[in-house]
Write a protein that holds these residues in place. Structure first.
Motif, PDB file in Angstrom:
ATOM      1  N   ARG A   1      43.173  44.393  62.004  1.00 50.49           N
ATOM      2  CA  ARG A   1      42.608  43.386  61.088  1.00 50.49           C
ATOM      3  C   ARG A   1      43.598  42.979  60.008  1.00 50.49           C
ATOM      4  O   ARG A   1      43.762  41.808  59.713  1.00 50.49           O
ATOM      5  N   ALA A   2      44.250  43.965  59.438  1.00 52.15           N
ATOM      6  CA  ALA A   2      45.225  43.677  58.382  1.00 52.15           C
ATOM      7  C   ALA A   2      46.402  42.881  58.947  1.00 52.15           C
ATOM      8  O   ALA A   2      46.877  41.931  58.325  1.00 52.15           O
ATOM      9  N   MET A   3      46.855  43.255  60.138  1.00 50.78           N
ATOM     10  CA  MET A   3      47.970  42.550  60.764  1.00 50.78           C
ATOM     11  C   MET A   3      47.585  41.102  61.056  1.00 50.78           C
ATOM     12  O   MET A   3      48.346  40.178  60.767  1.00 50.78           O
ATOM     13  N   LEU A   4      46.399  40.910  61.627  1.00 51.89           N
ATOM     14  CA  LEU A   4      45.959  39.560  61.971  1.00 51.89           C
ATOM     15  C   LEU A   4      45.746  38.721  60.713  1.00 51.89           C
ATOM     16  O   LEU A   4      46.133  37.551  60.664  1.00 51.89           O
ATOM     17  N   GLY A   5      45.171  39.317  59.687  1.00 50.43           N
ATOM     18  CA  GLY A   5      44.967  38.593  58.432  1.00 50.43           C
ATOM     19  C   GLY A   5      46.285  38.165  57.811  1.00 50.43           C
ATOM     20  O   GLY A   5      46.434  37.025  57.347  1.00 50.43           O
TER      21      GLY A   5
ATOM     22  N   ARG B   1      48.887  30.169  59.356  1.00 56.32           N
ATOM     23  CA  ARG B   1      47.741  29.252  59.234  1.00 56.32           C
ATOM     24  C   ARG B   1      47.299  28.740  60.607  1.00 56.32           C
ATOM     25  O   ARG B   1      46.778  27.651  60.745  1.00 56.32           O
ATOM     26  N   ASP B   2      47.547  29.545  61.634  1.00 58.73           N
ATOM     27  CA  ASP B   2      47.186  29.192  63.008  1.00 58.73           C
ATOM     28  C   ASP B   2      46.723  30.459  63.703  1.00 58.73           C
ATOM     29  O   ASP B   2      47.498  31.402  63.876  1.00 58.73           O
ATOM     30  N   ARG B   3      45.453  30.498  64.097  1.00 58.61           N
ATOM     31  CA  ARG B   3      44.868  31.716  64.673  1.00 58.61           C
ATOM     32  C   ARG B   3      45.625  32.146  65.941  1.00 58.61           C
ATOM     33  O   ARG B   3      45.921  33.322  66.116  1.00 58.61           O
ATOM     34  N   ALA B   4      45.896  31.203  66.839  1.00 58.53           N
ATOM     35  CA  ALA B   4      46.574  31.555  68.086  1.00 58.53           C
ATOM     36  C   ALA B   4      47.982  32.095  67.817  1.00 58.53           C
ATOM     37  O   ALA B   4      48.390  33.099  68.423  1.00 58.53           O
ATOM     38  N   ALA B   5      48.708  31.448  66.921  1.00 53.09           N
ATOM     39  CA  ALA B   5      50.060  31.916  66.586  1.00 53.09           C
ATOM     40  C   ALA B   5      49.998  33.299  65.938  1.00 53.09           C
ATOM     41  O   ALA B   5      50.836  34.155  66.222  1.00 53.09           O
ATOM     42  N   ALA B   6      48.999  33.515  65.090  1.00 55.26           N
ATOM     43  CA  ALA B   6      48.840  34.822  64.439  1.00 55.26           C
ATOM     44  C   ALA B   6      48.551  35.902  65.479  1.00 55.26           C
ATOM     45  O   ALA B   6      49.107  37.002  65.417  1.00 55.26           O
ATOM     46  N   GLU B   7      47.698  35.592  66.458  1.00 52.71           N
ATOM     47  CA  GLU B   7      47.386  36.567  67.514  1.00 52.71           C
ATOM     48  C   GLU B   7      48.626  36.882  68.338  1.00 52.71           C
ATOM     49  O   GLU B   7      48.855  38.036  68.711  1.00 52.71           O
ATOM     50  N   ASP B   8      49.451  35.859  68.624  1.00 53.91           N
ATOM     51  CA  ASP B   8      50.690  36.094  69.369  1.00 53.91           C
ATOM     52  C   ASP B   8      51.632  37.009  68.597  1.00 53.91           C
ATOM     53  O   ASP B   8      52.252  37.910  69.171  1.00 53.91           O
ATOM     54  N   ILE B   9      51.736  36.799  67.306  1.00 53.21           N
ATOM     55  CA  ILE B   9      52.611  37.631  66.480  1.00 53.21           C
ATOM     56  C   ILE B   9      52.108  39.074  66.460  1.00 53.21           C
ATOM     57  O   ILE B   9      52.893  40.018  66.597  1.00 53.21           O
TER      58      ILE B   9
ATOM     59  N   VAL C   1      57.074  44.101  60.522  1.00 59.27           N
ATOM     60  CA  VAL C   1      57.373  43.513  61.831  1.00 59.27           C
ATOM     61  C   VAL C   1      56.690  42.150  61.955  1.00 59.27           C
ATOM     62  O   VAL C   1      57.292  41.181  62.420  1.00 59.27           O
ATOM     63  N   VAL C   2      55.428  42.047  61.508  1.00 59.51           N
ATOM     64  CA  VAL C   2      54.711  40.777  61.543  1.00 59.51           C
ATOM     65  C   VAL C   2      55.470  39.721  60.746  1.00 59.51           C
ATOM     66  O   VAL C   2      55.694  38.601  61.216  1.00 59.51           O
ATOM     67  N   ARG C   3      55.872  40.078  59.540  1.00 63.75           N
ATOM     68  CA  ARG C   3      56.614  39.135  58.691  1.00 63.75           C
ATOM     69  C   ARG C   3      57.931  38.718  59.356  1.00 63.75           C
ATOM     70  O   ARG C   3      58.277  37.537  59.385  1.00 63.75           O
ATOM     71  N   ASN C   4      58.658  39.682  59.908  1.00 65.65           N
ATOM     72  CA  ASN C   4      59.934  39.375  60.543  1.00 65.65           C
ATOM     73  C   ASN C   4      59.754  38.472  61.766  1.00 65.65           C
ATOM     74  O   ASN C   4      60.552  37.562  61.988  1.00 65.65           O
TER      75      ASN C   4
ATOM     76  N   HIS D   1      59.182  34.965  60.500  1.00 68.18           N
ATOM     77  CA  HIS D   1      60.433  34.351  60.045  1.00 68.18           C
ATOM     78  C   HIS D   1      61.351  34.011  61.225  1.00 68.18           C
ATOM     79  O   HIS D   1      62.047  32.990  61.201  1.00 68.18           O
ATOM     80  N   ASP D   2      61.340  34.848  62.265  1.00 68.30           N
ATOM     81  CA  ASP D   2      62.119  34.545  63.461  1.00 68.30           C
ATOM     82  C   ASP D   2      61.643  33.238  64.094  1.00 68.30           C
ATOM     83  O   ASP D   2      62.455  32.409  64.525  1.00 68.30           O
ATOM     84  N   GLN D   3      60.323  33.052  64.151  1.00 61.40           N
ATOM     85  CA  GLN D   3      59.773  31.814  64.718  1.00 61.40           C
ATOM     86  C   GLN D   3      60.161  30.602  63.876  1.00 61.40           C
ATOM     87  O   GLN D   3      60.513  29.553  64.416  1.00 61.40           O
TER      88      GLN D   3
END
Length: 173
Positions: free
Chosen positions: A16-20, A27-35, A65-68, A71-73
């Motif tokens: 939950r914390a990672m997805l949030g 600001r994109d649910r699908a992109a957040a899930e991929d990350i 890792v999520v943040r990195n 930023h990579d994207q």
């Protein structure tokens, strides 16, 4: 199989914390899930390193890792030629994103006007996706205090918004 159980436990505890956090960045649910999925793959690859020495926070590692990955994207997108898209005439286009920018600025301004306690509780629960118990642990207060701060913080935001709207109406007249 132990690796799969490890990844499942990571997702159960920190998903939950990672997805949030990923959603806050993208600001994109699908992109957040991929990350989040890619971050969990990396955790699986580093399962031996995570939790074996007791150094650092697993959640901190995952959120880094999520943040990195985000930023990579962003860097990858900036290196590619911009994608162009023209909607067919029968497809409604999305609203101008300027409305979203203005709304974000209004919320940021309103949050800045709250007490630090209310702001921290709202940011952890709404922006970062923490549960009440997780936010309480981060803030070092009981869960009931977090609930109260969220309730009163939301009420203060509503009151600030109502006051701002009243001021706008008076200035127009």
């Amino acid at each position: 199989m132990a690796d799969e159980a490890f990844v499942r436990s990571l997702f159960a505890e920190h998903g939950r914390a990672m997805l949030g956090y990923a959603y806050q960045l993208t600001r994109d649910r699908a992109a957040a899930e991929d990350i989040v999925q890619e971050a969990l793959v990396r955790a699986w690859r580093h399962a031996d390193d995570l939790g074996s020495d007791g150094k650092g926070s697993v959640r901190g590692w995952l959120l880094t890792v999520v943040r990195n990955l985000f930023h990579d994207q962003v860097r990858a997108r900036s290196r590619r030629a911009p994608e162009t898209f023209e909607a067919p005439p029968d497809v409604a286009t999305e609203r101008d994103h300027a409305d979203q920018v203005v709304a974000s600025m209004v919320v940021i301004d309103a949050l800045a006007r709250l007490s630090s306690e209310h702001r921290a509780a709202l940011e952890l629960t709404y922006l970062h996706g923490y549960g009440i118990a997780e936010a309480a642990e981060v803030l070092g207060v009981p869960p009931g205090t977090v609930k109260s701060r969220v309730f009163h913080g939301l009420r203060a935001l509503r009151d600030l918004h109502a006051a701002d709207e009243t001021m706008k109406e008076r200035s127009v007249v």
